[in-house]
Design a protein around this motif. Sequence first.
Motif, PDB file in Angstrom:
ATOM      1  N   THR A 292      49.233  97.977 106.495  1.00  0.00           N
ATOM      2  CA  THR A 292      48.736  99.344 106.617  1.00  0.00           C
ATOM      3  C   THR A 292      47.274  99.412 106.219  1.00  0.00           C
ATOM      4  OG1 THR A 292      49.294 100.001 104.338  1.00  0.00           O
ATOM      5  CG2 THR A 292      51.007 100.282 106.024  1.00  0.00           C
ATOM      6  N   GLY A 293      46.566 100.311 106.881  1.00  0.00           N
ATOM      7  CA  GLY A 293      45.194 100.625 106.501  1.00  0.00           C
ATOM      8  C   GLY A 293      45.155 102.036 105.955  1.00  0.00           C
ATOM      9  N   ALA A 294      44.236 102.287 105.042  1.00  0.00           N
ATOM     10  CA  ALA A 294      44.136 103.599 104.421  1.00  0.00           C
ATOM     11  C   ALA A 294      42.676 103.886 104.095  1.00  0.00           C
ATOM     12  CB  ALA A 294      44.979 103.654 103.148  1.00  0.00           C
ATOM     13  N   PRO A 295      42.349 105.164 103.860  1.00  0.00           N
ATOM     14  CA  PRO A 295      40.995 105.467 103.386  1.00  0.00           C
ATOM     15  C   PRO A 295      40.663 104.692 102.119  1.00  0.00           C
ATOM     16  CG  PRO A 295      42.159 107.465 104.013  1.00  0.00           C
ATOM     17  CD  PRO A 295      43.170 106.356 104.041  1.00  0.00           C
ATOM     18  N   GLN A 296      39.400 104.684 101.762  1.00  0.00           N
ATOM     19  CA  GLN A 296      38.914 103.952 100.586  1.00  0.00           C
ATOM     20  C   GLN A 296      38.973 102.440 100.805  1.00  0.00           C
ATOM     21  OE1 GLN A 296      40.962 105.403  97.081  1.00  0.00           O
ATOM     22  NE2 GLN A 296      40.453 107.525  97.512  1.00  0.00           N
ATOM     23  N   GLN A 297      38.882 102.033 102.080  1.00  0.00           N
ATOM     24  CA  GLN A 297      38.674 100.627 102.444  1.00  0.00           C
ATOM     25  C   GLN A 297      39.838  99.709 102.066  1.00  0.00           C
ATOM     26  OE1 GLN A 297      34.949  99.468 100.669  1.00  0.00           O
ATOM     27  NE2 GLN A 297      33.851 101.234 101.462  1.00  0.00           N
ATOM     28  N   GLN A 298      41.052 100.233 102.010  1.00  0.00           N
ATOM     29  CA  GLN A 298      42.175  99.436 101.532  1.00  0.00           C
ATOM     30  C   GLN A 298      43.034  98.872 102.660  1.00  0.00           C
ATOM     31  OE1 GLN A 298      43.400  98.518  98.281  1.00  0.00           O
ATOM     32  NE2 GLN A 298      41.255  98.973  97.861  1.00  0.00           N
ATOM     33  N   VAL A 299      43.371  97.583 102.534  1.00  0.00           N
ATOM     34  CA  VAL A 299      44.398  96.940 103.345  1.00  0.00           C
ATOM     35  C   VAL A 299      45.578  96.660 102.431  1.00  0.00           C
ATOM     36  CG1 VAL A 299      45.033  94.890 104.683  1.00  0.00           C
ATOM     37  CG2 VAL A 299      42.730  95.858 104.885  1.00  0.00           C
ATOM     38  N   LYS A 300      46.794  96.984 102.892  1.00  0.00           N
ATOM     39  CA  LYS A 300      47.982  96.721 102.085  1.00  0.00           C
ATOM     40  C   LYS A 300      49.029  96.017 102.931  1.00  0.00           C
ATOM     41  CE  LYS A 300      47.259 100.548  98.860  1.00  0.00           C
ATOM     42  NZ  LYS A 300      47.810 101.777  98.236  1.00  0.00           N
ATOM     43  N   LEU A 301      49.724  95.079 102.306  1.00  0.00           N
ATOM     44  CA  LEU A 301      50.782  94.314 102.952  1.00  0.00           C
ATOM     45  C   LEU A 301      52.086  94.599 102.227  1.00  0.00           C
ATOM     46  CD1 LEU A 301      51.107  92.116 105.198  1.00  0.00           C
ATOM     47  CD2 LEU A 301      50.971  90.417 103.367  1.00  0.00           C
ATOM     48  N   TRP A 302      53.130  95.012 102.989  1.00  0.00           N
ATOM     49  CA  TRP A 302      54.397  95.446 102.409  1.00  0.00           C
ATOM     50  C   TRP A 302      55.543  94.601 102.944  1.00  0.00           C
ATOM     51  CZ3 TRP A 302      53.699  99.975  99.385  1.00  0.00           C
ATOM     52  CH2 TRP A 302      52.510 100.674  99.620  1.00  0.00           C
ATOM     53  N   GLN A 303      56.626  94.530 102.155  1.00  0.00           N
ATOM     54  CA  GLN A 303      57.872  93.927 102.622  1.00  0.00           C
ATOM     55  C   GLN A 303      58.683  94.984 103.374  1.00  0.00           C
ATOM     56  OE1 GLN A 303      59.877  92.392  99.157  1.00  0.00           O
ATOM     57  NE2 GLN A 303      58.828  90.422  99.272  1.00  0.00           N
ATOM     58  N   VAL A 304      59.111  94.663 104.576  1.00  0.00           N
ATOM     59  CA  VAL A 304      59.880  95.605 105.384  1.00  0.00           C
ATOM     60  C   VAL A 304      61.224  95.921 104.733  1.00  0.00           C
ATOM     61  CG1 VAL A 304      61.129  95.856 107.575  1.00  0.00           C
ATOM     62  CG2 VAL A 304      58.758  95.035 107.570  1.00  0.00           C
ATOM     63  N   GLU A 305      61.931  94.915 104.281  1.00  0.00           N
ATOM     64  CA  GLU A 305      63.291  95.100 103.768  1.00  0.00           C
ATOM     65  C   GLU A 305      63.341  95.947 102.515  1.00  0.00           C
ATOM     66  OE1 GLU A 305      67.193  92.436 102.452  1.00  0.00           O
ATOM     67  OE2 GLU A 305      65.427  91.461 103.276  1.00  0.00           O
ATOM     68  N   SER A 306      62.367  95.762 101.618  1.00  0.00           N
ATOM     69  CA  SER A 306      62.408  96.456 100.331  1.00  0.00           C
ATOM     70  C   SER A 306      61.414  97.603 100.220  1.00  0.00           C
ATOM     71  CB  SER A 306      62.138  95.459  99.200  1.00  0.00           C
ATOM     72  OG  SER A 306      60.805  94.957  99.294  1.00  0.00           O
ATOM     73  N   GLY A 307      60.349  97.573 101.023  1.00  0.00           N
ATOM     74  CA  GLY A 307      59.284  98.554 100.889  1.00  0.00           C
ATOM     75  C   GLY A 307      58.316  98.248  99.767  1.00  0.00           C
ATOM     76  N   ASP A 308      58.452  97.075  99.140  1.00  0.00           N
ATOM     77  CA  ASP A 308      57.578  96.702  98.028  1.00  0.00           C
ATOM     78  C   ASP A 308      56.220  96.213  98.530  1.00  0.00           C
ATOM     79  OD1 ASP A 308      59.549  97.315  96.217  1.00  0.00           O
ATOM     80  OD2 ASP A 308      60.290  95.260  96.063  1.00  0.00           O
ATOM     81  N   LEU A 309      55.206  96.454  97.720  1.00  0.00           N
ATOM     82  CA  LEU A 309      53.857  96.005  98.039  1.00  0.00           C
ATOM     83  C   LEU A 309      53.716  94.513  97.738  1.00  0.00           C
ATOM     84  CD1 LEU A 309      50.972  96.930  98.897  1.00  0.00           C
ATOM     85  CD2 LEU A 309      50.493  97.225  96.447  1.00  0.00           C
TER      86      LEU A 309
END
Length: 330
Positions: free
Chosen positions: A268-285
């Motif tokens: 996912t991309g978000a404001p404030q220049q952040q890239v985040k990678l998540w686990q699909v099964e758990s929703g954890d970052l």
Amino acid sequence: MATYSKIYLCLSLVFSFCSSWLLTGCEQKPTEELALVQTDNGAFAADLSIAGVYSVISTQTGVQLWDVEKQLPTFVWQHQPNQPNLIHTVKISENNKFVLTAEDTAFAVWNMQTGANKGYYQIDKSEIVAAAISKSGQKVCLGLMDGRILFIELDTGRRLEFLGHSERISQLVMSANGQYVLSGGYDGKALLWNSQNAQVVYDFAHTGRITQVALDAKARFAFTANSTNQSYIWDLTTGQKISQLNYTARQQIFTSVVFSHDGKWLATGAPQQQVKLWQVESGDLVAKWPIKADNFAATVLDFAFNLQDDVLYANTSFGLVQAWSLAQYK
């Protein structure tokens, strides 16, 4: 006793330092593989091909198609030559053969191999706010300001009008074959529907404006998010919720979302220049890191995983294509 006190003090300082280091989120960041400058003036819109091989961006001077592997631009397109560029949506077909470009009252389809225009079309009564193109380049879906969605088969001229939303369309995506559309609106509805008969398959309930939707390329998952803290991953076989992204913020607006090919990750991309990678099964970052930009508002406009899911590409509003190695998370 004095010696023990000194040792205890040293251990306490080390523990405090390590704790501070962890709390500040100083986890090891992924290695940057690429930082390709596409424009010096920023991008209005951007899209990456399904494995990050091609990039298309809309800038002040027009729409540019880039070969990311060769790091070279190939074509520049405009709807109206010698006029300001107003194209706010660009999409690459899954077969890497066509590009859809859209402004408020018109859209066009372009051939990626020859650069030729395949058709220029105008609409009336409302404004285009979201758009998608099928793998074949023959089916186009347009989300409108007035809440309607137009599905058009360019080769046959067939048109279908979807009226499942009561307010402005915010986001939409289409399956590669053009049979299904996932649309989100200001009315809080996220609907998966069939483009052949306009029948709703799933109604993914939210409260408040839908800000992001995504479909897994292999038809396993869907992602929907509203303007507060409801960010869900759904099973497309059953329509049941798989997970909710785990974060503590009351509000999390995503500017771009993509599933990995193996179905394990969500980027996912978000404001404030952040890239985040998540686990699909758990929703954890899994991890987070910043993009390159000197503008705090810069963000990711689109993502793509390579076919092995060990490199993540990002097209940013700052005018770059960046790529990072994900090998350390495998």
